[in-house]
Design a protein around this motif. Structure first.
Motif: not given
Length: 67
Positions: A6-15, A37-42, A44-47
């Motif tokens: 999922s997009a969230i899993e991918w972000i968590m893996d990369r970041y 707040h860069y990663i949190i904002d990212l 939010k955008r993914i969601v």
């Protein structure tokens, strides 16, 4: 889905903060931006994109295909 995740899993893996085993170089995504707040904002955008995609797909007309 991105590479089977999922997009969230991918972000968590990369970041994640990671250390390269061979070189000892630390990869810290928190240093990629001056915005704390860069990663949190990212996320939010993914969601938001995911929710909008679901809404759009639900509004699409049924596809009539004979198999």
């Amino acid at each position: 889905m991105v590479n089977g995740k999922s997009a969230i899993e991918w972000i968590m893996d990369r970041y994640q903060v990671k250390t390269d085993k061979n070189s000892g170089i630390i990869n810290d995504p928190n240093q990629w931006s001056d915005d704390p707040h860069y990663i949190i904002d990212l996320i939010k955008r993914i969601v938001r994109v995911s929710m909008e995609t679901i809404r759009i797909v639900k509004e699409l007309p049924k596809l009539d295909i004979e198999v």
